[in-house]
Scaffold this active site. Sequence first.
Site, mmCIF file in Angstrom:
data_model
loop_
_atom_site.group_PDB
_atom_site.id
_atom_site.type_symbol
_atom_site.label_atom_id
_atom_site.label_comp_id
_atom_site.label_asym_id
_atom_site.label_seq_id
_atom_site.Cartn_x
_atom_site.Cartn_y
_atom_site.Cartn_z
ATOM 1 N N ARG A 3 0.814 -1.198 0.000
ATOM 2 C CA ARG A 3 0.000 0.000 0.000
ATOM 3 C C ARG A 3 0.852 1.254 0.000
ATOM 4 N NH1 ARG A 3 -4.007 1.364 4.838
ATOM 5 N NH2 ARG A 3 -2.010 1.508 5.871
ATOM 6 N N GLY A 58 -7.541 -5.437 8.218
ATOM 7 C CA GLY A 58 -6.612 -4.990 7.182
ATOM 8 C C GLY A 58 -6.630 -3.479 7.048
ATOM 9 N N CYS A 59 -6.354 -3.003 5.855
ATOM 10 C CA CYS A 59 -6.267 -1.571 5.585
ATOM 11 C C CYS A 59 -7.541 -0.840 6.000
ATOM 12 C CB CYS A 59 -6.013 -1.363 4.090
ATOM 13 S SG CYS A 59 -6.239 0.330 3.541
ATOM 14 N N PHE A 60 -7.397 0.169 6.851
ATOM 15 C CA PHE A 60 -8.603 0.865 7.317
ATOM 16 C C PHE A 60 -9.241 1.724 6.238
ATOM 17 C CE2 PHE A 60 -5.459 3.697 9.983
ATOM 18 C CZ PHE A 60 -4.894 4.222 8.827
ATOM 19 N N TRP A 61 -8.509 2.047 5.183
ATOM 20 C CA TRP A 61 -9.143 2.755 4.059
ATOM 21 C C TRP A 61 -10.301 1.911 3.512
ATOM 22 C CZ3 TRP A 61 -4.160 3.851 0.726
ATOM 23 C CH2 TRP A 61 -3.347 4.780 1.391
#
Length: 226
Positions: A3, A58-61
């Site tokens: 990322r 996982g990715c908070f986005w």
Amino acid sequence: MLRNTLRPLIPACVAVALLAGAFSLHSTGAAVVTLPDPAVDMDRSAAAGKQTAVLAGGCFWCTEAVFEQLIGVDKVISGFSGGDAASARYDIVSQGRTNHAESIEITFDPSRISYGQLLKVFFGVAHDPTQKNRQGPDYGRQYRSCIFYKDTEQKRIAEAYIKQLDEAKVFKHPIATEVVPLKGFYPAEPYHQDYVKRNPYDPYVMVNARPKLEKLKKQFPQLIKK
């Protein structure tokens, strides 16, 4: 950590090709998992006022973008849970130097959506709960699957649903999601908030977040805000 490097290295045209590949893999791979409703859930008639849930997948986005779409969800904040306040900074957490997980805090109206329904979306769309200390291209304990419960009711519902899904063998592999008490939630830096909404053509977003949003529309149309 893909990322952090994907954005400056991949031009938009390549990102579009990768996105097409992601959708192709999704459509030609294993059948989409159908999750049962939680057999144990909150008593919505007895719930008063807004409540919060803290989840890490996982990715908070990506997780933020998914839960922002749901009816009954008033607000979603990206942040960190599992560590202390002093180290709750992206530059530290992203290196795996703390016990934090990238998390989201969901403020929801239990009269419109239950905690169990949030968990159904969490397990069915927001991430792969069978992956341990990773999620897709992102590796490290900061990307672990975790439910941070704030009270005994949330703990009871989460543990019961995981048991229900494992016993029904909904997934090919055992669920790796941790269920731990919430000791603190620390909002991430402002540029992380609403990242997918503000950066729809970011290559990472196109490859990893947008397929989840499409999956949400297909699997849970009744839960999406009109």
